[in-house]
Motif scaffolding. Structure first.
Motif, mmCIF file in Angstrom:
data_model
loop_
_atom_site.group_PDB
_atom_site.id
_atom_site.type_symbol
_atom_site.label_atom_id
_atom_site.label_comp_id
_atom_site.label_asym_id
_atom_site.label_seq_id
_atom_site.Cartn_x
_atom_site.Cartn_y
_atom_site.Cartn_z
ATOM 1 N N HIS A 180 3.792 -3.686 -8.182
ATOM 2 C CA HIS A 180 2.860 -2.747 -7.569
ATOM 3 C C HIS A 180 3.589 -1.479 -7.126
ATOM 4 N N GLU A 235 0.848 -1.194 0.000
ATOM 5 C CA GLU A 235 0.000 0.000 0.000
ATOM 6 C C GLU A 235 0.880 1.239 0.000
ATOM 7 N N LEU A 254 -5.225 1.634 -3.370
ATOM 8 C CA LEU A 254 -4.050 0.963 -3.909
ATOM 9 C C LEU A 254 -3.521 -0.107 -2.961
ATOM 10 N N ILE A 312 2.576 2.286 -8.313
ATOM 11 C CA ILE A 312 2.324 3.412 -7.414
ATOM 12 C C ILE A 312 3.292 4.556 -7.698
#
Length: 678
Positions: free
Chosen positions: A274, A121, A261, A278
């Motif tokens: 990921h 995240e 996210l 981001i």
């Protein structure tokens, strides 16, 4: 720069960093009025960490690495967190992320086919906040503070629309943790209003959010556009779920905002993919972020992994890349450290990188200079690794025809031959105590605050006594009383000051054993490692006996917190005759106190336990940690001194030897019962 400093310079820099970071912590956490940027603050923290990694024996009691944030001193009421609000370790490369996952696998002793799922995240750049709910009602809002004690901001968090006042279907006690932040658009609008009204202009959204949340008047907070993202929890009366993913989804179902996210990743490649996603979206996100946070998904694994110091083993913050700049390498200087290591330091034409002027850069060692093909006059590209530590990443003029840099083969301080040991890239002076750089540093280290802490015997006095020929080894410190009459009357010395110094020296004739061991200056043995060793061996004499024994490497490596590198350094130290002679000489003058362990006192305190075979429910590291918690020593080999052997499937020679010696042997299940009952 860390590697360009010797121990004396490092100690001084660590002292300054501790004070400087504490000042900025107060400004940042307590007053919401930072004087430097987040990147500059991170640079100080990173420099402190790098120095402590290189000089573990110099870690200070007031070190920033030993605390979280700052102890609140403002007007708001203080709150002790039911569970500490921990920090998260940082990573700055894909390799560090891969090593993080590998480290988790090793600790949990997972098989090659067993997957480790992670959540990922965005790392929101806000103010950490804990929200406590009892019987579904919000009863407390608190800032992180120093991790143990925060500030009560309950009236203020009640004004934030994202934070529900009541929740249904939650455990009786639930602490939701997350970030209070301000969006980029709201921040810009707030500053426009502040400017129009003649109010305070905030430096960035994070400062604006922090300043708004920590108001005495909740009406001011209510007028500020604060938001909240949940990402974890503290105390909870009943488990939220079995995984991080499901727990966060439950928080979302309870009415708490979570990042869009936030995802689950199966494997390192998915995590990095990921991260790149981001990073690409970073500029377009409505809020500030400075990286991606990874967490082990399974909560039972999180519990097993636990924490180290102030950070959990099961989480990692992957920061975004460093900034880069170009400049000229104007000189290469060689510095000689306490252990005789020759460290090259690049002197640069000053250049700004990420808001910081950089004039010096570590060149690490001879191999690094050769790898980059560096010569004085080269044009180089530098970066601040993790936006913090400057380093050369590329030589832009290495193809120009100029003579290669010749790394010194003799010590610039004493002229002794400088060599590199087998398997080492570092070049070290062989002069030992005849080398002014090493003699001074070894003596200064021995009397330093972290070691024997002899008040009044500072660098100036040590240098003076060396020049007078009074100090050659640590034992000579305790013979300075024979020079009392010669010292009285010298510039700066009178009867009172001389007697005060000699009294301070005499007071250290029965030193703390860990400080004493650390003061010997053995490579890789800091104060924490010294305590680990003495917790196992009890006395310097027992440690020496083990280090000179036939199974020294195995015995020492088995000590939790030691490992093969430290073990090798200990073996090398105690096998050198001049070191043994110097130690004997020193022990003729002092008598270290018996080591007093702070470990839990149980029936196993002081016992020796050996784990052998394939452990099925825990890793070897977990087993050793459990033994240490019971006050026992986890050894690597069986001897007549062994009190217990825990044998798993496949136990071989150690089990056989235990049976021959009549040592008690139990299985893994019985060991688990011992731990549970202790």
């Amino acid at each position: 720069m860390t590697t360009e400093l010797d121990a004396a310079q490092a100690a001084n820099r660590l002292m300054r960093l501790a004070k400087l970071i504490a000042k900025h912590d107060r400004l940042y956490h307590d007053r919401d009025a930072p004087e430097i940027s987040d990147a500059d603050y991170d640079a100080l923290v990173r420099e402190n960490r790098e120095l402590e990694e290189r000089f573990p024996h110099l870690i200070r009691a007031d070190s920033p690495s030993q605390r979280l944030g700052a102890v609140p001193t403002g007007p708001l009421a203080k709150v002790t967190h039911a569970r500490p609000m921990l920090s998260i370790d940082n990573a700055f490369s894909n390799e560090e992320v891969a090593e993080f996952v590998a480290r988790v696998r090793r600790f949990l002793s997972l098989g090659p086919d067993e997957a480790v799922a992670m959540t990922a995240e965005p790392k929101i750049d806000g103010l950490s906040c804990s929200l406590r709910y009892e019987q579904g009602r919000l009863v407390l809002g608190a800032t992180r503070g120093d991790g143990a004690v925060g500030e009560d901001v309950t009236p203020n968090v009640r004004t934030i629309a994202d934070i529900p006042q009541e929740i249904a279907g939650a455990p009786d006690v639930l602490e939701v943790r997350g970030e209070v932040y301000m969006s980029k658009a709201d921040f810009a609008a707030l500053n426009e209003r502040q400017e129009a009204s003649g109010g305070k202009i905030f430096a960035n959204p994070r400062n604006a959010a922090a300043g708004s949340l920590r108001q005495k008047d909740s009406k001011i907070t209510e007028a500020r556009p604060l938001r909240f993202f949940a990402h974890g929890w503290g105390e909870v009366s009943d488990p939220l779920a079995e995984t991080q993913l499901l727990a966060v989804e439950r928080l979302k179902a309870l009415g708490f905002p979570v990042s869009d996210l936030f995802v689950k990743c199966d494997g390192v490649e998915a995590m990095l993919a990921h991260y790149r996603k981001i990073e690409t979206a970073r500029a377009d996100l409505p809020y500030d972020i400075d990286g991606v946070v990874y967490k082990v998904d399974r909560l039972d694994w999180q519990a097993r992994l636990g924490q180290v110091a102030r950070a959990p083993r099961w989480a990692l913050a992957h920061k975004f890349p460093a900034e880069k700049a170009e400049t000229t390498l104007e000189a290469i200087d060689i510095q000689v450290g306490r252990t005789g290591k020759l460290t090259p330091v690049g002197r640069l034409k000053p250049v700004g990188v990420g808001g910081v002027m950089v004039a010096n850069v570590t060149l690490h060692n001879r191999d690094e200079i050769e790898r980059l093909g560096l010569r004085v006059g080269d044009r180089v590209r530098i970066q601040r690794a993790g936006d913090v530590i400057p380093q050369v990443v590329e030589n832009l003029t290495r193809d120009e025809k100029r003579a290669a840099y010749a790394f010194p083969d003799h010590c610039p301080e004493c002229g002794s031959e400088a060599v590199s040991e087998d398997g080492e890239v570092d070049v070290r002076c062989t002069g030992g105590l005849i080398c002014p750089a090493q003699r001074f540093e070894r003596l200064r280290h021995f009397v330093s605050r972290g070691a024997l802490d002899i008040e009044g015997l500072g660098e100036k006095s040590i240098a003076e006594f060396i020049e007078l020929g009074w100090l050659h080894s640590p034992a000579d410190i305790f013979r300075l009383r024979t020079h009392r009459d010669e010292l009285v009357g010298r510039e700066g010395w009178k009867d009172v000051s001389v007697d005060k110094l000699l009294a301070a020296i005499e007071a250290k004739r029965d030193p703390d054993p860990a400080r004493f061991l650390f003061g010997l200056g053995i490579r890789h043995v800091g104060i924490v490692t010294a305590k680990d060793l003495l917790r196992c061996f009890g006395t310097i004499e027992n440690l020496r006996e083990t280090a000179t024994g036939e199974s020294a490497q195995a015995e020492l490596s088995a000590v939790d917190g030691v490992g093969p590198v430290v073990a090798e350094a200990l073996v090398d130290f105690f096998h050198e005759e001049h070191n043994r002679e110097a130690l004997d000489d020193l022990l003729s003058e002092v008598s270290p106190k018996p080591f007093e362990s702070s470990a839990k006192q149980t029936e196993w305190t002081g016992k020796t336990i050996v784990f052998t075979g394939s452990l099925e429910t825990m890793s070897r590291d977990e087993a050793k940690t459990q033994a240490e918690r019971l006050g026992a020593r986890a050894a690597g080999s069986v001897s007549a001194k062994t009190d217990l052997v825990v044998a798993g499937p496949g136990a071989g020679s150690k089990l056989k030897k235990a049976e021959e010696l009549g040592v008690r042997v139990i299985g893994e299940a019985d060991w688990a019962k011992i731990v549970a009952d202790a």
